[in-house]
Scaffold this active site. Structure first.
Site, PDB file in Angstrom:
ATOM      1  N   SER A 238      45.467  26.342  33.880  1.00 21.81           N
ATOM      2  CA  SER A 238      44.398  27.328  33.728  1.00 21.81           C
ATOM      3  C   SER A 238      44.352  28.191  34.981  1.00 21.81           C
ATOM      4  CB  SER A 238      43.056  26.613  33.539  1.00 21.81           C
ATOM      5  OG  SER A 238      42.643  26.070  34.777  1.00 21.81           O
ATOM      6  N   LYS A 239      43.396  29.081  34.995  1.00 18.80           N
ATOM      7  CA  LYS A 239      43.262  30.006  36.125  1.00 18.80           C
ATOM      8  C   LYS A 239      43.140  29.275  37.464  1.00 18.80           C
ATOM      9  CE  LYS A 239      40.947  33.720  33.804  1.00 18.80           C
ATOM     10  NZ  LYS A 239      39.639  34.262  33.569  1.00 18.80           N
ATOM     11  N   ARG A 240      42.572  28.094  37.408  1.00 19.76           N
ATOM     12  CA  ARG A 240      42.408  27.322  38.643  1.00 19.76           C
ATOM     13  C   ARG A 240      43.745  27.086  39.344  1.00 19.76           C
ATOM     14  NH1 ARG A 240      41.719  22.457  37.776  1.00 19.76           N
ATOM     15  NH2 ARG A 240      41.866  22.517  35.517  1.00 19.76           N
ATOM     16  N   HIS A 241      44.823  27.077  38.572  1.00 16.01           N
ATOM     17  CA  HIS A 241      46.128  26.802  39.159  1.00 16.01           C
ATOM     18  C   HIS A 241      46.789  28.036  39.763  1.00 16.01           C
ATOM     19  CE1 HIS A 241      45.566  23.430  36.288  1.00 16.01           C
ATOM     20  NE2 HIS A 241      46.045  22.753  37.305  1.00 16.01           N
ATOM     21  N   GLY A 242      46.049  29.113  39.868  1.00  9.93           N
ATOM     22  CA  GLY A 242      46.622  30.312  40.470  1.00  9.93           C
ATOM     23  C   GLY A 242      47.072  31.284  39.403  1.00  9.93           C
TER      24      GLY A 242
END
Ligand code: GLU
Length: 470
Positions: A238-242
């Site tokens: 997800s976006k959390r992973h960059g």
């Protein structure tokens, strides 16, 4: 019968890595078999869909080279068709009006949960004919109550779902608009889709969609559900992973060739081969060789592939992609070496195109200061003599080419009885401003005669000022 696949994104954000991989698999599967690849924009969720997302998806697909053979179709332009099909199902008794209020449906759920049952619509309007005249209603599909649905999934294998598990799905809302499962079914049917390749987050929708297709007398496509992609922490990517948007990878200096190669291997393999051209992929890709288990994203491997392609693609191809970065980083290359030549020399040394621009500025732009540490170490009074002698020898060259430059530097070192390090490092700092560059002869050749000589003067000046100051 010809083969037709599709990619059917909902435009509620950018084209993310998972979507791009699904698109790639659909594209490859069609290309290999001389089939057709359709792009369909599923924009019926008006609240969440927007034009910027549509543009981002089209841009991402184009950048990856996943051109569609038909489309893009927009579901919002096909409402008449969906309404016709809903009306047909209703007329044939394969769907029905349900007058339940939201409160009634909630109460139904709560009672079921209290009784320890799985909540589902209980079919209370399925067979009723006492329809109220002016109450709002939704339209539900009459799902078969007996039997099982069998998905012969091309990746996951055989999946069986009992119809008793499935409730009567809403296919049109009270305002008449069709729901997701209905629009997908109608489009897969009308577009003649033979193979539905999509993320496995849709696997629960598949038996419902197959039942509706069967009710319409449509051919049922083959299904392939692609397992999800995990981040390096084992959680769903997800976006959390960059960077998960495809164009973000472009911005970060990746080549589409690298991303394609990376994405295809994220869930598919062919022996232990790692590098695949697109032509090879078209030849070799098969759904049968896709993993059933989720795959984890690995940025190191993507960087490794990117470096491979920067090094091995024709420099003209890399140059075309590099142009975007030159513009973004405002580097004017009109006064300096051909960027293909710089790529040929620097390609070995960088992992991304953004890095390539960063380390190539001195070929095109003059600088007014040397890097502090490099200068402290290498632009010392002892360097003045070798710098001056190299300059003299370079100034005498009639042919500014790598070979003669190489000989000129060697001759200066020999004449002074110095090792290459004592000559080379001061030269490198003088000409590039810092301590890192490709081979010195190649670097000087690319920097050009005039700039090289002027920068040596600047370094000599720096050394003498430094000597005065101490
Ligand atoms: N529009 C759906 C999504 O973006 C895909 C539907 C499908 O592939 O059937 O998740």
């Amino acid at each position: 019968m010809s083969l037709v696949t599709r990619f059917a994104p909902s435009p509620t954000g950018y084209l993310h890595v998972g979507g791009a991989r699904t698109a790639l698999y659909s594209w490859l599967y069609a290309k290999k078999r001389g089939g057709k690849f359709i792009l369909r924009i599923e924009d019926t969720d008006i609240e969440r869909s927007n034009q910027a997302s549509v543009d981002a998806i089209l841009e991402g697909m184009h950048w990856l080279g996943l051109e569609h053979d038909e489309g893009p179709y927009y579901q919002t332009q096909r409402f008449d068709l969906y309404k016709e099909v809903v009306a047909q199902l209703l007329a044939e008794g394969k769907a029905y009006k349900c007058f339940c209020t939201a409160e009634e449906v909630d109460a139904m759920r709560e009672a079921q949960m209290a009784a320890g049952e799985k909540p589902k619509y209980n079919g209370m309007w399925r067979d009723r004919t006492d329809h109220p005249a002016d109450k709002p209603f939704v339209i539900r599909f009459k799902n078969p109550q007996q039997g099982v649905v069998v998905i012969d999934d091309m990746i996951k294998g055989r999946i069986e779902i009992a119809n008793s598990e499935l409730d009567d799905l809403i296919i049109a809302r009270s305002d008449g608009t069709p729901t997701y499962n209905l629009t997908v079914v109608v489009d897969d049917w009308k577009m003649g889709i033979t193979h539905v390749i999509r993320g496995d987050d849709h696997v629960n929708n598949t038996p419902r969609q197959m039942n509706i297709l069967a009710a319409l007398g449509a051919d049922i496509p083959k299904y392939a559900h692609v397992p999800m992609i995990l981040g390096d922490d084992g959680k769903r990517l997800s976006k959390r992973h960059g960077a998960v948007g495809v164009m973000q990878y472009r911005d970060n200096g990746f080549l589409p060739e690298a991303l394609i190669n990376y994405l295809v291997r994220l869930g598919w393999s062919h022996g232990d081969q790692e590098i695949f051209s697109k032509a090879e992929l078209i030849e070799l890709f098969d759904l049968a060789d896709c993993n059933r288990a989720p795959s984890a994203f690995n940025t190191e491997k993507l960087l490794w592939l990117n470096q491979h392609y920067i090094k091995t693609l024709p420099p003209a191809r890399v140059a075309a992609e590099l142009q975007w970065h030159l513009t973004a980083q405002q580097l004017d290359t009109s006064k300096g070496p051909a960027i293909e030549a710089v790529i040929a020399v620097q390609g070995e040394r960088v992992k991304t195109l953004t890095e390539l621009v960063e380390v190539s500025r001195y070929f095109y732009e003059d600088f007014s200061e040397f890097e502090e540490n490099a200068a402290k170490k290498h632009l010392r009074p002892v360097a003045a003599e070798p710098l001056a002698l190299v300059k003299q020898k370079l100034a005498e060259l009639t042919d500014w080419q790598v070979e003669p430059i190489h000989h000129a530097i060697n001759a200066a070192a020999e004449q002074l009885g110095l090792g290459m390090g004592k000559v080379g490092m001061p030269m490198r700092v003088a000409v590039t401003g810092g301590g890192n560059s490709p081979a010195l002869d190649q670097t000087l050749w690319l920097v050009g005669r005039e700039r090289t000589l002027a920068r040596i003067d600047m370094a000599l000046d720096f050394i003498s000022k430094r000597a005065e100051a101490s």
